[in-house]
Design a protein around this motif. Structure first.
Motif, PDB file in Angstrom:
ATOM      1  N   ASP A 104      10.702   6.100 -52.948  1.00  0.00           N
ATOM      2  CA  ASP A 104      12.118   6.376 -52.695  1.00  0.00           C
ATOM      3  C   ASP A 104      12.425   7.862 -52.891  1.00  0.00           C
ATOM      4  O   ASP A 104      13.440   8.240 -53.480  1.00  0.00           O
ATOM      5  CB  ASP A 104      13.018   5.508 -53.578  1.00  0.00           C
ATOM      6  CG  ASP A 104      12.808   5.748 -55.077  1.00  0.00           C
ATOM      7  OD1 ASP A 104      11.828   6.428 -55.448  1.00  0.00           O
ATOM      8  OD2 ASP A 104      13.631   5.254 -55.877  1.00  0.00           O
ATOM      9  N   ASP A 105      11.523   8.716 -52.360  1.00  0.00           N
ATOM     10  CA  ASP A 105      11.723  10.156 -52.543  1.00  0.00           C
ATOM     11  C   ASP A 105      11.431  10.952 -51.271  1.00  0.00           C
ATOM     12  O   ASP A 105      11.030  12.118 -51.347  1.00  0.00           O
ATOM     13  CB  ASP A 105      10.857  10.673 -53.693  1.00  0.00           C
ATOM     14  CG  ASP A 105       9.351  10.577 -53.399  1.00  0.00           C
ATOM     15  OD1 ASP A 105       8.978   9.953 -52.376  1.00  0.00           O
ATOM     16  OD2 ASP A 105       8.553  11.119 -54.184  1.00  0.00           O
ATOM     17  N   ASP A 106      11.630  10.331 -50.104  1.00  0.00           N
ATOM     18  CA  ASP A 106      11.359  11.061 -48.872  1.00  0.00           C
ATOM     19  C   ASP A 106      12.375  10.691 -47.794  1.00  0.00           C
ATOM     20  O   ASP A 106      13.267   9.866 -48.012  1.00  0.00           O
ATOM     21  CB  ASP A 106       9.921  10.828 -48.384  1.00  0.00           C
ATOM     22  CG  ASP A 106       9.622   9.357 -48.086  1.00  0.00           C
ATOM     23  OD1 ASP A 106      10.577   8.566 -47.890  1.00  0.00           O
ATOM     24  OD2 ASP A 106       8.435   8.986 -48.051  1.00  0.00           O
ATOM     25  N   CYS A 110      15.330   7.715 -47.080  1.00  0.00           N
ATOM     26  CA  CYS A 110      16.737   8.063 -46.828  1.00  0.00           C
ATOM     27  C   CYS A 110      17.261   7.347 -45.582  1.00  0.00           C
ATOM     28  O   CYS A 110      18.364   6.778 -45.585  1.00  0.00           O
ATOM     29  CB  CYS A 110      16.893   9.571 -46.668  1.00  0.00           C
ATOM     30  SG  CYS A 110      16.700  10.514 -48.194  1.00  0.00           S
ATOM     31  N   ASN A 111      16.477   7.380 -44.516  1.00  0.00           N
ATOM     32  CA  ASN A 111      16.905   6.749 -43.268  1.00  0.00           C
ATOM     33  C   ASN A 111      17.031   5.231 -43.417  1.00  0.00           C
ATOM     34  O   ASN A 111      17.980   4.615 -42.913  1.00  0.00           O
ATOM     35  CB  ASN A 111      15.925   7.094 -42.145  1.00  0.00           C
ATOM     36  CG  ASN A 111      15.977   8.562 -41.765  1.00  0.00           C
ATOM     37  OD1 ASN A 111      16.987   9.233 -41.990  1.00  0.00           O
ATOM     38  ND2 ASN A 111      14.898   9.079 -41.203  1.00  0.00           N
ATOM     39  N   LEU A 112      16.077   4.624 -44.109  1.00  0.00           N
ATOM     40  CA  LEU A 112      16.132   3.183 -44.327  1.00  0.00           C
ATOM     41  C   LEU A 112      17.343   2.791 -45.171  1.00  0.00           C
ATOM     42  O   LEU A 112      18.043   1.817 -44.865  1.00  0.00           O
ATOM     43  CB  LEU A 112      14.852   2.703 -45.002  1.00  0.00           C
ATOM     44  CG  LEU A 112      13.585   2.688 -44.138  1.00  0.00           C
ATOM     45  CD1 LEU A 112      12.363   2.385 -44.999  1.00  0.00           C
ATOM     46  CD2 LEU A 112      13.710   1.669 -43.016  1.00  0.00           C
ATOM     47  N   ILE A 125      26.896   5.464 -43.439  1.00  0.00           N
ATOM     48  CA  ILE A 125      26.714   6.196 -44.691  1.00  0.00           C
ATOM     49  C   ILE A 125      25.382   6.929 -44.589  1.00  0.00           C
ATOM     50  O   ILE A 125      24.325   6.297 -44.548  1.00  0.00           O
ATOM     51  CB  ILE A 125      26.717   5.266 -45.915  1.00  0.00           C
ATOM     52  CG1 ILE A 125      28.048   4.510 -46.022  1.00  0.00           C
ATOM     53  CG2 ILE A 125      26.471   6.075 -47.195  1.00  0.00           C
ATOM     54  CD1 ILE A 125      28.098   3.495 -47.145  1.00  0.00           C
ATOM     55  N   LYS A 126      25.446   8.226 -44.527  1.00  0.00           N
ATOM     56  CA  LYS A 126      24.225   9.016 -44.382  1.00  0.00           C
ATOM     57  C   LYS A 126      23.625   9.299 -45.752  1.00  0.00           C
ATOM     58  O   LYS A 126      24.306   9.788 -46.653  1.00  0.00           O
ATOM     59  CB  LYS A 126      24.505  10.333 -43.665  1.00  0.00           C
ATOM     60  CG  LYS A 126      23.255  11.167 -43.427  1.00  0.00           C
ATOM     61  CD  LYS A 126      23.546  12.423 -42.618  1.00  0.00           C
ATOM     62  CE  LYS A 126      22.263  13.201 -42.336  1.00  0.00           C
ATOM     63  NZ  LYS A 126      22.518  14.435 -41.548  1.00  0.00           N
ATOM     64  N   VAL A 127      22.363   8.985 -45.914  1.00  0.00           N
ATOM     65  CA  VAL A 127      21.604   9.350 -47.111  1.00  0.00           C
ATOM     66  C   VAL A 127      20.666  10.472 -46.699  1.00  0.00           C
ATOM     67  O   VAL A 127      19.854  10.299 -45.778  1.00  0.00           O
ATOM     68  CB  VAL A 127      20.816   8.152 -47.672  1.00  0.00           C
ATOM     69  CG1 VAL A 127      20.051   8.568 -48.929  1.00  0.00           C
ATOM     70  CG2 VAL A 127      21.748   6.986 -47.966  1.00  0.00           C
ATOM     71  N   THR A 128      20.785  11.614 -47.346  1.00  0.00           N
ATOM     72  CA  THR A 128      20.051  12.771 -46.860  1.00  0.00           C
ATOM     73  C   THR A 128      19.544  13.641 -48.000  1.00  0.00           C
ATOM     74  O   THR A 128      19.987  13.528 -49.153  1.00  0.00           O
ATOM     75  CB  THR A 128      20.954  13.628 -45.934  1.00  0.00           C
ATOM     76  OG1 THR A 128      20.182  14.680 -45.363  1.00  0.00           O
ATOM     77  CG2 THR A 128      22.117  14.239 -46.714  1.00  0.00           C
TER      78      THR A 128
END
Length: 251
Positions: A104-106, A110-112, A125-128
């Motif tokens: 959970d560090d790439d 983030c996209n998933l 909701i963008k995770v970036t």
């Protein structure tokens, strides 16, 4: 637009500044998650005063040996941030050269997570991680920070140690201390006095340097060029001169 920045140390602190520049009109909330990590006092001492501290129990007996990293902590923090803040974006401090230790560090993670959160909350909701998207290393993130308003003191008062023994003082030999040290060296800053032990006093770290330089790693090569200018100051200078690193640097 509401943005939550997950703060923990130097990488996320620089990411926060990048987001502030890129989204000047956004409402930005800085959050630090206390999940029982033994180094939290060091983290909080180096973070902005406006950071919100949230506590949650990730697992019992999590740190029997003082190890600082835990699988799933980023996923948990992102999920809780959505529940508490209802943001449009969540920002992490992941870096391109530090991916892979955890799942959970790439940017794939983030996209998933973005897709899962959109399904759950019925909105995008963008995770970036801005510097990961730029394929930036820790060295390059620090270089960017120094060109965008950070002082050396702003950056050097952060902590990245896995085995902190006292506030403001880092072990020097763990992997995180080593990568932080090399990143500052690349930028012409030597922070060895912040460590209880010089990062090169550990054979594994020194071998890593030789391997990277011998394979023409630009960042490590430039970092060592700077270090060797100062090497007379160190007890570890003999270790460098006893290997062929100078020949690689002359190529």
């Amino acid at each position: 637009m509401k943005i939550v920045v997950l703060l923990s140390g130097i990488d996320s602190l620089i990411a926060k500044k990048k987001i502030e520049i890129d989204y000047p009109d956004a409402e930005i909330v800085s959050v630090y998650y206390d999940y029982g990590q033994p180094f939290k006092d060091n983290d909080l001492a180096s973070l902005p005063d406006d950071v919100e501290v949230r506590k949650f129990d990730l697992a019992p007996d999590l740190y029997p040996g003082g190890v600082s990293d835990v699988n799933g902590r980023n996923m948990a923090a992102i999920t809780l941030s959505c529940q508490w803040y209802q943001p449009d974006m969540i920002v992490c401090g992941f870096l391109y050269d530090e991916q892979g230790s955890y799942k959970d560090d790439d940017i794939i993670f983030c996209n998933l997570m973005g897709r899962i959160l959109q399904r759950i909350y019925n909105k995008p909701i963008k995770v970036t991680s801005p510097f990961f998207e730029m394929r930036a290393t820790k060295s390059e993130a620090i270089e960017w920070a120094l060109c965008n308003g950070f002082t050396i003191d702003d950056l050097t008062r952060t902590v990245s140690c896995m085995f902190v023994e006292e506030v403001g003082h880092q072990c020097g030999t763990c992997f995180k201390c080593f990568t932080r040290y090399m990143a500052f060296l690349y930028n012409g800053i030597d922070v060895y006095k912040q460590y209880q032990n010089h990062p090169f006093s550990k054979a594994e770290n020194l071998n890593n340097v030789f391997d990277r330089v011998s394979n023409s790693d630009y960042i490590y090569t430039e970092a060592m060029r700077y270090f060797l200018k100062l090497s007379d100051e160190y007890d570890v200078a003999f270790a460098l001169s006893s290997r062929s690193i100078n020949n690689y640097l002359k190529k």
